[in-house]
Design an enzyme around this catalytic site. Structure first.
Site, PDB file in Angstrom:
ATOM      1  N   THR A 160      -1.372   9.845  -8.618  1.00 24.84           N
ATOM      2  CA  THR A 160      -2.176   9.050  -9.537  1.00 24.84           C
ATOM      3  C   THR A 160      -2.442   7.672  -8.950  1.00 24.84           C
ATOM      4  O   THR A 160      -1.515   6.999  -8.490  1.00 24.84           O
ATOM      5  CB  THR A 160      -1.444   8.905 -10.888  1.00 24.84           C
ATOM      6  OG1 THR A 160      -1.203  10.216 -11.393  1.00 24.84           O
ATOM      7  CG2 THR A 160      -2.256   8.112 -11.887  1.00 24.84           C
ATOM      8  N   ALA A 181      -2.299  -4.740   1.437  1.00 26.44           N
ATOM      9  CA  ALA A 181      -2.724  -5.895   0.635  1.00 26.44           C
ATOM     10  C   ALA A 181      -1.762  -7.079   0.744  1.00 26.44           C
ATOM     11  O   ALA A 181      -2.181  -8.231   0.676  1.00 26.44           O
ATOM     12  CB  ALA A 181      -2.882  -5.483  -0.830  1.00 26.44           C
ATOM     13  N   ALA A 223       0.568  -0.095   4.656  1.00 28.37           N
ATOM     14  CA  ALA A 223       0.222   0.222   6.044  1.00 28.37           C
ATOM     15  C   ALA A 223       1.181   1.237   6.655  1.00 28.37           C
ATOM     16  O   ALA A 223       0.788   2.013   7.520  1.00 28.37           O
ATOM     17  CB  ALA A 223       0.191  -1.052   6.886  1.00 28.37           C
ATOM     18  N   THR A 224       2.430   1.256   6.220  1.00 28.73           N
ATOM     19  CA  THR A 224       3.369   2.253   6.752  1.00 28.73           C
ATOM     20  C   THR A 224       2.843   3.648   6.458  1.00 28.73           C
ATOM     21  O   THR A 224       2.764   4.506   7.354  1.00 28.73           O
ATOM     22  CB  THR A 224       4.767   2.075   6.117  1.00 28.73           C
ATOM     23  OG1 THR A 224       5.248   0.776   6.442  1.00 28.73           O
ATOM     24  CG2 THR A 224       5.738   3.123   6.621  1.00 28.73           C
ATOM     25  N   CYS A 252      10.628  -6.707   9.456  1.00 31.81           N
ATOM     26  CA  CYS A 252      10.712  -5.271   9.191  1.00 31.81           C
ATOM     27  C   CYS A 252      11.918  -4.654   9.868  1.00 31.81           C
ATOM     28  O   CYS A 252      12.415  -3.628   9.453  1.00 31.81           O
ATOM     29  CB  CYS A 252       9.446  -4.581   9.675  1.00 31.81           C
ATOM     30  SG  CYS A 252       7.992  -5.537   9.289  1.00 31.81           S
ATOM     31  N   GLN A 257      -1.951  -6.871   9.948  1.00 28.84           N
ATOM     32  CA  GLN A 257      -1.916  -8.330  10.076  1.00 28.84           C
ATOM     33  C   GLN A 257      -3.311  -8.925  10.268  1.00 28.84           C
ATOM     34  O   GLN A 257      -3.494 -10.131  10.113  1.00 28.84           O
ATOM     35  CB  GLN A 257      -1.053  -8.747  11.282  1.00 28.84           C
ATOM     36  CG  GLN A 257       0.411  -8.417  11.171  1.00 28.84           C
ATOM     37  CD  GLN A 257       1.162  -9.323  10.202  1.00 28.84           C
ATOM     38  OE1 GLN A 257       0.673 -10.373   9.780  1.00 28.84           O
ATOM     39  NE2 GLN A 257       2.370  -8.917   9.845  1.00 28.84           N
TER      40      GLN A 257
END
Ligand SMILES: *Cc1c(COP(=O)(O)O)cnc(C)c1O
Length: 387
Positions: free
Chosen positions: A242, A202, A73-74, A328, A181
């Site tokens: 990749t 994920a 997500a970052t 975080c 979240q």
């Protein structure tokens, strides 16, 4: 050997679901190919990625081509915010976001300010919710993007995403939501909710770390985005590098499980959370942070007046894995910017614990932790009253 600590830190990350691990395994070994390669190894990896993309798209009512895989997500937030800023600065240089966002939204915004963009950081109400009227008032003719998270990582508060989407649609402004979240926990439908860009990861939904995605709308309207990673032109040129089949397959499996279990899990987590709250309400001077019901089912964020959260966490060692504020930013000792935004003093912000219950949390664990927190808070208060 001592029992492993009880894990109640599901907003920091979640354990992998065993079914996710199972799905990933063959892609480390027999199906190790590069999905870009034109031979059997490549084709089987590419087929798995296509299926995964479809599963993830379906879960949020998107098209498979609208899913851009990222490292999490970052990266998705960075691609969305900087990518829109770079593609649309000819239309305007104003972006609206909210003070309680994750640093992965706030920091790209700060960076853009250094390049000459103007950012409005909207306040929240005492319950953590954004006021829609304030959002509407902040919109200017040169506003190009609104970025509001779906669910907060500290207090679990759910922002009115559907209403924000409608507002953005009526003003023809792009709407991005950080749903790290929320995805897999609450229903998210990018079409119905007028979401143009949505960040996912994920590892908050029982999948592997290091994989996520950005949903990028392709029609009504088609969102233009400037790539932030250049190279082999993967992911429609928006994110070169990749693709990593084991992680992508694991992400898709995690989403599939989440969609299948969402309704029952919401009920189950809601019950466990009430059970935990019943323990904690035995304590005086306890304060629930964030809206009481408009929040993620597995989230509780509580302040215990006069009790230092770090001392409390230490007192709960080694039995419980919990955190104060946000994992975080836990390397910093500054009080949580989210709790401060609710109008809390530094002092109250330093007394807060974040409980993140999850799929594998049991009623017995909740009782054990609830009792331990009550005892430890009482012991610490007793100690400080005798100092
Ligand atoms: C965890 C989290 C992130 C960061 O996600 P990563 O995949 O770890 O980069 C961003 N936003 C929110 C709201 C989060 O909870």
């Amino acid at each position: 050997m001592a029992d492993p600590p009880i894990y109640l830190d599901c907003h920091a990350t979640t354990p992998l679901d065993p079914a996710v691990v199972q799905a990933m395994m063959p892609f480390f070994t027999e199906h190790f190919g590069n999905p870009s390669s034109l031979h059997q190894y490549g084709w089987s990896a590419a087929a798995a990625i296509n299926n995964s993309r479809e599963t993830i798209a379906q879960a949020i009512n998107a098209e498979p081509e609208e899913i851009i895989f990222t490292s999490g997500a970052t990266e998705a937030n960075n691609l969305a915010i900087k990518g829109v800023a770079e593609a649309y600065f000819g239309h305007g240089k104003h972006i609206i976001t909210v003070v309680t966002e994750h640093s992965a939204v706030l920091d790209p915004c700060h960076y853009l300010e250094s390049l000459g963009f103007e950012i409005t950081y909207l306040p929240v109400q005492a319950d953590g919710l954004l006021e829609l009227a304030a959002l509407e008032q902040a919109i200017r003719p040169d506003t190009i993007l609104v970025s509001v998270m779906a669910a907060n990582n500290e207090i679990g508060v759910l922002q009115p995403i559907r209403e924000i989407g409608e507002l953005c649609e009526s003003h023809e402004i792009l709407f991005h939501t950080d749903a790290a979240q929320a995805v897999g926990k609450i229903p998210l439908n990018v079409r119905d909710m007028n979401i143009h860009l949505m960040s996912m990861t994920a590892h908050k939904v029982y999948g592997p770390k290091g994989i996520g995605a950005l949903y990028v709308r392709r029609r009504n309207p088609r969102v233009n985005l400037a790539a932030q990673l250049h190279g082999g032109g993967h992911e429609r040129g928006l994110r070169s590098g990749t693709l990593y089949p084991p992680q992508i397959v694991g992400f898709a499996k995690a989403m599939e499980l989440a969609m299948a279990t969402m309704a029952t899990e919401q009920v189950q987590l809601g019950e466990l959370r009430s059970q935990l709250l019943n323990h904690l309400t035995q304590l005086s001077n306890m304060h629930l942070n964030g809206h009481p019901s408009c929040r993620l089912p597995g989230n509780l964020n509580v302040s215990f007046r006069g009790v230092d959260a770090q001392a409390l966490l230490l007192g709960l060692q080694p039995m419980v894995a919990l955190s104060s504020g946000s994992a975080c930013s836990s390397t910093s000792t500054a009080p949580s910017h989210v709790l401060k935004a609710l109008g809390h003093s530094d002092q109250l912000a330093y007394t807060s614990l974040r409980f993140g219950l999850g799929r594998f949390t049991t009623a017995e664990e909740v009782d054990q932790v609830g009792q331990a927190v009550v005892q430890t808070v009482e012991a610490l208060r007793d100690l400080s009253s005798r100092l």
